[in-house]
Structures are given as C-alpha cells and as structure tokens.
Write a protein that holds these residues in place. Structure first.
Motif, PDB file in Angstrom:
ATOM      1  N   SER A 187       3.945   2.596   6.723  1.00  0.00           N
ATOM      2  CA  SER A 187       3.427   3.279   5.535  1.00  0.00           C
ATOM      3  C   SER A 187       4.314   4.466   5.167  1.00  0.00           C
ATOM      4  N   LEU A 219      -5.832   3.585   1.777  1.00  0.00           N
ATOM      5  CA  LEU A 219      -5.111   4.623   2.505  1.00  0.00           C
ATOM      6  C   LEU A 219      -6.050   5.320   3.490  1.00  0.00           C
ATOM      7  N   GLN A 271      -3.007   7.978   7.777  1.00  0.00           N
ATOM      8  CA  GLN A 271      -1.815   7.680   6.989  1.00  0.00           C
ATOM      9  C   GLN A 271      -1.492   8.841   6.041  1.00  0.00           C
ATOM     10  N   TYR A 298       1.864   0.804  12.287  1.00  0.00           N
ATOM     11  CA  TYR A 298       1.252   0.654  10.961  1.00  0.00           C
ATOM     12  C   TYR A 298       1.457   1.926  10.141  1.00  0.00           C
ATOM     13  N   ARG A 299       1.242   3.088  10.792  1.00  0.00           N
ATOM     14  CA  ARG A 299       1.496   4.362  10.118  1.00  0.00           C
ATOM     15  C   ARG A 299       2.973   4.515   9.782  1.00  0.00           C
ATOM     16  N   SER A 316      -1.476  -4.248   4.386  1.00  0.00           N
ATOM     17  CA  SER A 316      -2.567  -4.666   5.268  1.00  0.00           C
ATOM     18  C   SER A 316      -2.759  -6.177   5.213  1.00  0.00           C
ATOM     19  N   TRP A 354       7.658   3.261   3.698  1.00  0.00           N
ATOM     20  CA  TRP A 354       7.483   2.886   2.288  1.00  0.00           C
ATOM     21  C   TRP A 354       7.431   4.129   1.411  1.00  0.00           C
ATOM     22  N   THR A 375      -8.080   7.637  -2.312  1.00  0.00           N
ATOM     23  CA  THR A 375      -8.107   6.200  -2.073  1.00  0.00           C
ATOM     24  C   THR A 375      -9.518   5.687  -2.302  1.00  0.00           C
ATOM     25  N   VAL A 382      -0.182  -0.072   0.127  1.00  0.00           N
ATOM     26  CA  VAL A 382      -0.778  -0.038   1.469  1.00  0.00           C
ATOM     27  C   VAL A 382      -1.749  -1.205   1.661  1.00  0.00           C
TER      28      VAL A 382
END
Length: 518
Positions: free
Chosen positions: A386, A239, A243, A382-383, A363, A389, A413, A359
């Motif tokens: 995330s 993470l 994000q 991409y953000r 990736s 989700w 993380t 995450v």
C-alpha cells in the motif's frame, strides 16, 4: 558491541593513541591509516564496520578519500572528523552520504556515542521497543478487559496499531505471536461489544454512540462548507487505520494533520452498504425507501455503487447546499494523472470528491492472484504494498498540488479489511449472498454462537427482500464456508483480506482532517 572493526584515518594518528587504547579497552578492534591512499587500500583488503575519517589530510583529502571508499564499500558508515566548521564543507560531506560529522577536538565518549549511533542503533531501538511493549502488555490487556464504550475501543485499537508498527519497524519478531494473540483477544471482546450495542446506536434516545457512515458529511464536511471554505474529500476505498499510519509521514510533508480521527463503519462493512451510506447520509434501507432507483439489491447484476454522485446530490439538497460539485472515481493511474492535470478546472468548486479504488483492488487481487498473494503474504507486506503504491501514485501528486492551492482535505475510507483464518460453516438457498464476512438471505443455517445475527433487518436499517430475510456477520478472523467442496473453498480463501463483518480492522477506520502547510 564486541568484535566491531574500526578504521581510523588521520595524518596525526599517533596523537590519537589514547583514543584508540580507550576503544580497544571497550573490546573494539581498531586499524589505523595516516593518509587517504592507505585507508583506501585497507578498505579493499578488509571489512570494516565503521570508518573515522579526517577531512584535512595531505594527498587525498577526506572528501576524496570518502568518494573512493564509497565506491568500494557503499554500505559502511563513515564519520567525518574535521577542524573546520565551514558550512560548504559540511554540506559537501553530508551530500556525499557520510553517517556523522564531528568537530575536532573530539573526546573518547563522542567517538563511542557515534559508534553506538551508527552501528548499534537498530539493536538498541529493537531492544527498547521490545521491552517497552512487554511493559505495556499488561496495561493493554487491562484496557481491553475494561473497554465499555466506543471511545474505549478507539483507544485500544490506536494502541494495538501503534505497537504493531513499532515492532515491525524494529525488525524484531520475538513479540509477533504475543501481539497477534493480543489482537485476537481484543477482536473477540470487540465483537461482544458490537453485538451488545450496535442496534442501540440507531435509537435516537441513546446519546453515547459513535459517528457512523451516514453522519460523516454532516459531522465533518458540512461544518467546513458552512464557513464557505473549500474542501477536497478523498476517499480511499478499503483503507485500514494501520495503512493510514503507514502513509501519514508522506502526507505530513505537505499537510498539517488537524485531526487524526477514527469513526465506525456500519454493518455490513462492505462498499455497497457503507459507501452508499456515506454519500447519501442515509442507512441502506432508507436509501431503498427514499431513492428506490438508486439502491441495487445484492442479487441484481449491475454495479452496487453506480449512483453515489446522485446520492450525494440528494444529501446536499436535503441540507440546503445547492452548489456545483465535482465527483470522480479513480480506478487507474492514467485517470489519476488526468485528474491532477485538469485540477485547475475544478478548484473553483466549494466541494470536490474523489474516490480512489486501488487499495480495494489490491485486496481483491491478493485473493485472486498467486503472485500478489505471495508479495503480500502477511500484514506487514500488505502495508508495504500500500505504501509503495501511494509513494508512486497520482494521489500523492494530487495531495502535493492541493497543498500548493491551500485546499483543506478530508481523507477517509468506507471500511477496512481483516485477514481471515478460521472457516465456519453456513448453509443457505441459491440466493444467499456471496460475501465471506456476512450473509444475507432466508432459511440460513448456522451456529448462532459463532455469529452476530440480525433476524429483524429493519432494526439495523438493512433492506430485506422478503419477510424471512436475515443477516449474519462473521467476527474475529472467521469467514463463512459452504459444506460443498469445503476443503477447496477453505484453502483458497484462508489468509486473504476480506471485509463485511465485525472486527477492529473493518469497523474502526480513519477520518483525517488535513490543513495545508503553505
């Protein structure tokens, strides 16, 4: 603000002539209607940018007219104007998705402000955000040039993430390339900082050093446990800090953010090294020495993180914390939903630890799946994936339930990731490690100016298979490529998100303390 088309509906429209003349003098086109039926007919025939609607009219009421207008043009902002301040009328109007609510008598400036707020807000925000970043650019460049300590770099990265998200929210792309160049400049300077200082951070005599992966429990978890307070640790694998800032608003509905912190991942910024270091409280070579059965070498086939629970148990025992814990890894929604359902069975524990792997899987899926690659074609997308989700995940449900139970959360993380774009060549024997951002092996052939090399792994507390083992780490957005089948390899991995090396995105990662609002 030119060429804005307005519909103003009021049964006393003749009395509003001065207001209409004021707006027309400002360059707006204003159409009028004296009742709800006429207003609906005009909406059917014309496109309006904003509608002002009297609530109290003979025939169709304002609310009835509003419902019909929304059926025809649901996207048009409607401003309700009424003499009444009764709460139930306001609530019904707001529930019907009006954009604004004005109480009679209104003056021309109120109308003008409502137009700006409902039509021109995005343009004004975009303009201000862009000009603010332009004004901040020189200051940020100076911060990057003058950064000398780890705290300086945390401040730089926070500002870069802030502006990245602000510019993204403004939907203005004019400064994107400028920000990308400034991030690249920052990462280049950060890599020099890490090369110069990383090995010194393991010297007990050096006091000015960041919190690293092995110290996470001792620094953040143990002080809470020592007060006999329950704590739930949630580790979201891979993470990034940006994000976290994207999902922060959702979390803040249920939790107060006591500490929006950042700590440093160890090198390599990869799960095998960083996450084992977190749970063991040890550097990788120390794990291999003290718990050889729990350290899996890179060339071994079995999973590299299968002993995390045992390593955490060893760390707790070393620290005199001999109590029952719950440790669980979540790889899919079904397992996450089951955890939430059975939450009551584990909340008696002083410490619960849950690892969410989504995450990291996103990736890897982005690298391997053309569809996911196209869905997450840049940093913003991409953000967004995330966030999507997280909104629909059992993790958000878990956070909601924990807030109701008044449980403190440490959310963190093990490492982040960077979108790679620049291939650099490396040659090694068949046993060289496969990660694109770091390489471990013997007889590595590379350009030392392009990497951070650790020729004495023991200095970085890294395991070495033999006397000639060394590590090299990619910096900036570089990734390692083999000369064999070079073009295919580069095309396949370019613009994928990778981890293991040195960048702000990989090394500076969130460590968040949350206290329930309840």
């Amino acid at each position: 603000m030119k060429n804005i088309s307005i519909l103003w509906t009021d049964d006393e429209i003749d009395l509003l002539k001065p207001h209409i003349m004021f707006l027309e003098a400002k360059g707006f086109h204003v159409a009028t209607a004296s009742n709800g039926d006429d207003a609906v007919d005009q909406v059917k025939k014309n496109n309006f940018d904003i509608i002002f609607l009297d609530e109290n009219m003979p025939g169709l009421s304002g609310l009835q007219t509003l419902a019909k207008i929304k059926d025809i043009s649901p996207e048009v902002p409607v401003v309700m104007i009424t003499k009444s301040e009764e709460e139930d009328i306001m609530e019904e109007a707001i529930g019907s998705k009006i954009s604004d609510y004005l109480i009679k008598p209104v003056n021309p400036n109120q109308i003008l402000l409502s137009i700006k707020k409902n039509i021109d807000t995005k343009r004004l925000i975009t303009k201000k955000t862009t000009s603010d970043y332009q004004a901040e650019f020189a200051k940020l460049a100076m911060l990057i040039n003058e950064a000398r300590t780890y705290t300086d770099w945390i401040a730089v990265y926070r500002k870069l993430v802030y502006w990245e998200l602000e510019l993204e929210a403004s939907n203005d792309n004019t400064m994107d390339e400028v920000l990308r160049m400034q991030k690249a400049e920052a990462n280049n300077a950060f890599a020099k900082f890490v090369k110069k200082n990383y090995l010194n951070w393991f010297d007990k005599n050096v006091l000015d050093k960041p919190l690293l992966s092995p110290g996470l429990f001792k620094s953040k978890i143990f002080p809470i446990l020592d007060k006999q307070q329950k704590v739930f640790m949630i580790l979201i694998d891979n993470l990034r800090y940006d994000q976290w800032k994207t999902i922060q608003l959702l979390v803040s509905e249920y939790y107060n953010i006591d500490d929006d912190g950042i700590y440093f991942s160890i090198l390599p910024t990869a799960t095998q090294y960083a996450r084992n270091a977190i749970f063991s409280g040890l550097m990788p070579s120390e794990i291999g020495r003290l718990h050889p059965d729990f350290w899996i070498d890179e060339e071994d086939e079995e999973g590299k993180n299968i002993h995390e629970e045992e390593l955490l148990g060893k760390q707790l025992n070393r620290s005199g914390k001999n109590f029952k814990i719950h440790f669980e890894k979540i790889f899919d929604n079904k397992a996450g939903e089951k955890l939430v359902e059975n939450l009551g069975n584990i909340l008696d524990n002083l410490l619960n630890v849950v690892v969410f792997n989504f995450v990291d899987m996103l990736s890897h899926a982005r690298t391997e799946s053309k569809m996911i690659r196209e869905l997450a074609n840049d940093e913003s997308a991409y953000r967004s994936l995330s966030l999507s989700w997280f909104k629909h995940s059992p993790l958000l449900n878990l956070i909601k339930e924990l807030s109701l139970k008044n449980i403190k959360i440490i959310l963190t993380t093990d490492h982040g990731a960077i979108r790679v774009g620049n291939p650099i060549k490396v040659i090694g024997d068949k046993n060289i490690s496969t990660n694109l951002r770091y390489k471990q092996g013997k007889s590595l052939n590379y350009n030392p100016k392009e990497v951070f090399e650790v020729t004495q792994p023991q200095r970085a507390y890294l395991p070495s298979a033999n006397m000639s083992t060394s590590y090299i780490f990619a910096t900036n957005d570089d990734f390692f490529a083999y000369p064999n089948n070079y073009n295919h390899y580069v095309k396949y991995y370019k613009d994928t998100f990778q981890h293991g090396g040195i960048s702000l995105e990989e090394m500076l990662i969130p460590l968040i303390t949350l206290s329930p609002k309840s």
